[in-house]
Design a protein around this motif. Structure first.
Motif, short mmCIF file in Angstrom:
data_model
loop_
_atom_site.label_atom_id
_atom_site.label_comp_id
_atom_site.label_asym_id
_atom_site.label_seq_id
_atom_site.Cartn_x
_atom_site.Cartn_y
_atom_site.Cartn_z
N ASN A 194 0.84 -1.27 0.11
CA ASN A 194 0.19 0.08 -0.13
C ASN A 194 0.88 1.27 -0.18
OD1 ASN A 194 -2.53 1.23 0.10
ND2 ASN A 194 -2.10 1.76 2.07
N VAL A 195 1.82 1.17 0.58
CA VAL A 195 3.01 2.49 0.96
C VAL A 195 3.39 2.70 -0.34
CG1 VAL A 195 5.04 3.24 1.84
CG2 VAL A 195 3.44 2.21 3.33
N VAL A 196 3.93 1.28 -1.05
CA VAL A 196 4.70 1.57 -2.46
C VAL A 196 3.49 2.20 -3.57
CG1 VAL A 196 5.58 0.25 -4.13
CG2 VAL A 196 6.18 -0.38 -1.96
N GLN A 197 2.46 1.51 -3.66
CA GLN A 197 1.32 1.98 -4.40
C GLN A 197 1.05 3.41 -4.21
OE1 GLN A 197 -1.96 -0.68 -4.01
NE2 GLN A 197 -1.17 -1.95 -6.21
N GLU A 198 0.74 3.91 -3.06
CA GLU A 198 0.69 5.23 -2.66
C GLU A 198 1.74 6.16 -3.21
OE1 GLU A 198 -0.34 5.64 1.42
OE2 GLU A 198 -2.53 5.63 0.91
N ASN A 199 2.92 5.83 -2.86
CA ASN A 199 4.25 6.73 -3.29
C ASN A 199 4.26 6.82 -4.82
OD1 ASN A 199 7.21 6.65 -4.09
ND2 ASN A 199 7.04 7.84 -2.28
N LEU A 200 4.16 5.59 -5.56
CA LEU A 200 4.44 5.76 -7.06
C LEU A 200 3.04 6.62 -7.46
CD1 LEU A 200 5.46 2.17 -7.57
CD2 LEU A 200 6.76 4.42 -7.44
N ARG A 201 1.76 6.34 -7.17
CA ARG A 201 1.01 7.10 -7.84
C ARG A 201 0.71 8.68 -7.38
NH1 ARG A 201 -3.36 4.55 -5.09
NH2 ARG A 201 -3.22 2.99 -6.48
N GLY A 202 1.41 8.95 -6.16
CA GLY A 202 1.44 10.25 -5.81
C GLY A 202 2.85 10.78 -6.06
N ILE A 203 3.74 10.36 -6.69
CA ILE A 203 5.15 10.67 -6.80
C ILE A 203 5.33 12.07 -7.02
CG2 ILE A 203 5.44 10.07 -9.27
CD1 ILE A 203 7.90 9.51 -6.41
N ARG A 204 4.66 12.73 -7.92
CA ARG A 204 4.50 14.22 -8.22
C ARG A 204 4.48 14.96 -7.09
NH1 ARG A 204 3.29 11.40 -12.66
NH2 ARG A 204 4.13 12.07 -14.47
N VAL A 205 3.43 14.63 -6.19
CA VAL A 205 3.26 15.43 -5.07
C VAL A 205 4.05 15.16 -3.93
CG1 VAL A 205 1.54 15.61 -2.91
CG2 VAL A 205 0.53 14.85 -5.41
N VAL A 206 4.71 13.99 -3.86
CA VAL A 206 5.93 13.74 -2.90
C VAL A 206 7.13 14.53 -3.08
CG1 VAL A 206 7.54 12.01 -2.17
CG2 VAL A 206 5.26 11.18 -2.51
N LYS A 207 7.38 14.42 -4.33
CA LYS A 207 8.71 15.46 -4.99
C LYS A 207 8.28 17.04 -4.92
CE LYS A 207 10.97 12.12 -7.95
NZ LYS A 207 11.94 12.19 -6.83
N SER A 208 6.91 17.18 -5.11
CA SER A 208 6.77 18.49 -4.98
C SER A 208 6.78 19.30 -3.87
CB SER A 208 5.43 18.97 -5.72
OG SER A 208 4.26 18.42 -5.16
N PHE A 209 6.59 18.40 -2.73
CA PHE A 209 6.42 18.72 -1.42
C PHE A 209 7.95 18.32 -0.69
CE2 PHE A 209 1.94 19.30 -1.86
CZ PHE A 209 1.68 20.32 -1.03
N ASN A 210 8.84 17.78 -1.53
CA ASN A 210 10.00 17.48 -0.87
C ASN A 210 9.86 16.40 0.49
OD1 ASN A 210 12.79 17.63 -1.06
ND2 ASN A 210 12.96 19.14 0.64
N GLN A 211 9.02 15.30 0.24
CA GLN A 211 9.00 14.62 1.07
C GLN A 211 9.31 13.06 0.98
OE1 GLN A 211 6.83 15.01 4.37
NE2 GLN A 211 7.53 16.95 3.44
N GLU A 212 10.49 12.93 0.17
CA GLU A 212 10.92 11.76 -0.08
C GLU A 212 11.51 11.14 1.18
OE1 GLU A 212 11.91 14.13 -3.81
OE2 GLU A 212 11.68 14.61 -1.63
N LYS A 213 11.92 11.94 2.11
CA LYS A 213 12.77 11.26 3.32
C LYS A 213 11.36 10.64 4.25
CE LYS A 213 16.79 14.01 3.88
NZ LYS A 213 17.48 15.12 4.73
N HIS A 214 10.29 11.41 4.13
CA HIS A 214 9.21 10.96 4.83
C HIS A 214 8.47 9.58 4.28
CE1 HIS A 214 5.27 10.80 7.30
NE2 HIS A 214 4.77 11.05 6.02
N GLU A 215 8.60 9.58 3.04
CA GLU A 215 8.04 8.44 2.35
C GLU A 215 8.97 7.00 2.47
OE1 GLU A 215 5.12 7.76 0.87
OE2 GLU A 215 4.40 9.63 1.63
N THR A 216 10.15 7.46 2.76
CA THR A 216 11.32 6.61 2.96
C THR A 216 11.07 6.02 4.10
OG1 THR A 216 12.86 7.39 1.25
CG2 THR A 216 13.81 5.93 2.56
N GLY A 217 10.77 6.88 5.10
CA GLY A 217 10.95 6.41 6.57
C GLY A 217 9.56 5.47 6.95
#
Length: 583
Positions: A194-217
């Motif tokens: 679920n975490v992987v799917q959410e991350n890949l689906r919302g990858i543009r949001v993750v990058k635009s909010f600079n939340q890569e570390k949060h998602e990796t965590g």
């Protein structure tokens, strides 16, 4: 559970049975080899009879070749049967998921269904292969070896009767300890997916909010939990090996000790007691018996791992859609009229509050109806009842004067085209995506639908035109372009009812107006239901329904609502002020 899973074996039943037959033959040949070796030692080598050595040497060679051949055939057939079983299982799961209503899908997360189709099916496949191979071979080897060992020397063979129960009890304790851990692990696999799917689906949001570390965590936290559980389980399972070795070497020591004493007392005479060849056979059978037990423990461990997976797969296979065809369904939708009669709706039966409450209105064929309301007013929930994506909790929804529950589902849904709020395009060309609405649509019909939805403007500017490849989810087209393609896809169905669920929100007001005008000109007989946030998208509708917290606040034309509905007039004024300030 076993009954449900066994239905997926189907054409691989014969292959499975053949595998079991070859495994049984392999066991028989393997059991005969130590007996033949004993004869070769006692009658040939020790007696100094070269012709006997040659005779039993040839028999040994034949038995070894037969064991090799049957073993290879058994391995190939069991692998084929297991792979076929897994393929059927995946097919059956996916096929059943396609029958689910929205409420069925709500019970399982997307990640959970993916895990069941992949990891869980693989676990069951491995367990099935091990069952038809090791679960037949090991008990067969155990029983035959014990029988032959007792026929050689029943006193020494009593050692096995002391060892087997003790070993079996210890292996049972290991399995009992491990099972709950694996049960927990596969639930955590769902979370990980679920975490992987959410991350890949919302990858543009993750990058635009600079939340890569949060998602990796988040990923690392769940991955660490799985690692911890697997490590704990493997530590317990690892006890198998030392326990087996302890009992194996203990048996060998006792057999060698008592066997050597028996040989000395009998002077290596078969008539008086034990011979060297028979002791060698006993040692071999001891190893075979203990290895069989170890294989059985591995089988039980694999079954333990697969049991959780099998239960999860069975849940999907046994899930039945709560939306089904009636016994004598209506097979024709005569027109696009729609009636809601005191409709109430809840997503869950035990919900505290109704999503829709006492909804009643009628739409004539060919009418354009707007639905407007604040976010969370249940606009999308309302229109999903028309094609029976959900069923009402109370009251009835009728199309062409007949309750939607009386229609054949395929017939009803073929006459109702819905452009959902979340537009989805599939990987493939534009043409392939548009023909999702009608696989037999001609190029002319595709082009007409695109002109009506104003999609032809940007398609014609693309290098490959209608053969332009769309990436998964439509990531290589804009939001507005995606919406227009989805509208065109719905129009290709030539439905009697067209529902647009806020599907022009990413389109500018000018293009929106052109689309609305083209609908009136080219599909006047089609009933059009438009959910929108912008009043400009619905103000020319024949009537507008204003929803407020799951209830109808008002119904009327644009002019009537401006005078009589405070919610509508407030929305209109707010949007007009916003439009004037933008200018």
């Amino acid at each position: 559970m076993l009954k449900t899973l066994s239905k997926s074996i189907r054409e691989y039943k014969k292959t499975s049975v053949k595998s079991v037959v070859y495994i049984t033959l392999e066991v028989i040949f393997e059991i005969l080899i130590p007996l033949c070796m004993a004869r070769l030692l006692d009658k040939g080598i020790i007696a100094g009879q070269m012709n006997v050595v040659i005779k039993y040497g040839v028999i040994l060679l034949v038995l070894a070749l037969l064991q090799l051949a049957t073993g290879m055939l058994a391995a190939v057939l069991s692998a084929r049967a297991a792979a076929g079983f897994a393929a059927n299982l995946r097919h059956d799961i996916f096929k059943n998921v396609q029958t689910f209503s929205f409420s069925n899908i709500d019970r399982f997360s997307t990640a959970s269904i993916v895990t069941r189709l992949t990891t869980d099916v693989t676990n069951v496949q491995n367990a099935y292969q091990m069952i038809i191979r090791m679960a037949v071979r090991s008990p067969g080897m155990l029983i035959f070896s014990l029988a032959v060992a007792f026929s050689i020397d029943h006193k020494i063979s009593l050692i096995f009767l002391a060892v087997i129960p003790a070993l079996g009890f210890l292996l049972y304790l290991i399995i009992r300890k491990v099972f709950p851990i694996f049960e927990r692990v596969f639930k955590r696999y769902d979370k990980l997916n679920n975490v992987v799917q959410e991350n890949l689906r919302g990858i543009r949001v993750v990058k635009s909010f600079n939340q890569e570390k949060h998602e990796t965590g988040k990923f690392n936290a769940i991955s660490e939990e799985i690692f911890s559980d697997f490590t704990r389980a493997e530590k317990i399972i690892a006890l198998n090996s030392p326990i087996m070795q302890f009992f194996m070497y203990g048996c060998l020591i006792f057999i060698s000790w008592f066997g050597a004493k028996a040989i000395v007392l009998s002077s290596n005479n078969e008539l008086l007691g034990l011979t060297t060849g028979q002791l060698t056979a006993l040692i071999t059978y001891a190893i075979q018996i203990l290895v069989s037990l170890m294989m059985l423990s591995m089988v039980f461990a694999m079954i333990t791992i697969a049991q959780s997976s099998a239960q999860r797969i069975t849940e999907i296979l046994n899930e039945t859609s709560d939306i089904t065809n009636p016994q004598q369904p209506v097979t024709e939708v005569e027109n696009g009229s729609v009636t809601f009669d005191h409709v109430s709706f809840m997503y869950k039966k035990n919900a505290d509050k109704k999503v829709l409450d006492d909804i009643s209105f009628s739409i004539r064929t060919g009418e354009t109806v707007g639905i407007i309301g604040a976010t969370g007013s249940s606009k999308s929930s309302l229109i999903q009842l028309i094609p029976r994506l959900y069923d009402t909790s109370g009251g009835s929804v009728s199309v062409s004067g007949k309750d939607v529950r009386s229609y054949d589902l395929d017939v009803l849904r073929n006459e109702v085209a819905v452009v959902l709020q979340k537009n989805v395009l599939f990987s493939g060309t534009i043409k392939e995506n548009l023909r999702y609405g009608n696989e037999n649509a001609s190029d002319e019909e595709i082009e007409l639908a695109c002109r009506l939805s104003c999609a032809d403007e940007f398609i014609s500017s693309m290098k490959d035109g209608y053969d332009t490849y769309i990436e998964q989810g439509g990531t290589n087209v804009s939001g507005g372009q995606k919406q227009r393609l989805c509208i065109a896809r719905a129009l290709i169905k030539k439905p009697k009812i067209l529902i647009l669920d806020d599907s022009t929100s990413a389109v500018d007001t000018k293009t929106d107006a052109i689309i609305q005008k083209s609908f009136k000109s080219y599909i006047p007989e089609t009933t059009k239901i438009i959910i929108a946030q912008r009043i400009s998208s619905v103000q020319n509708a024949d009537k507008i329904i204003v929803l407020d917290d799951g209830k109808i606040n008002a119904i009327g034309t644009h002019e009537e609502l401006l005078k009589s509905c405070s919610i509508y007039s407030e929305i209109f004024e707010t949007q007009m002020k916003g439009a004037s300030s933008n200018e």
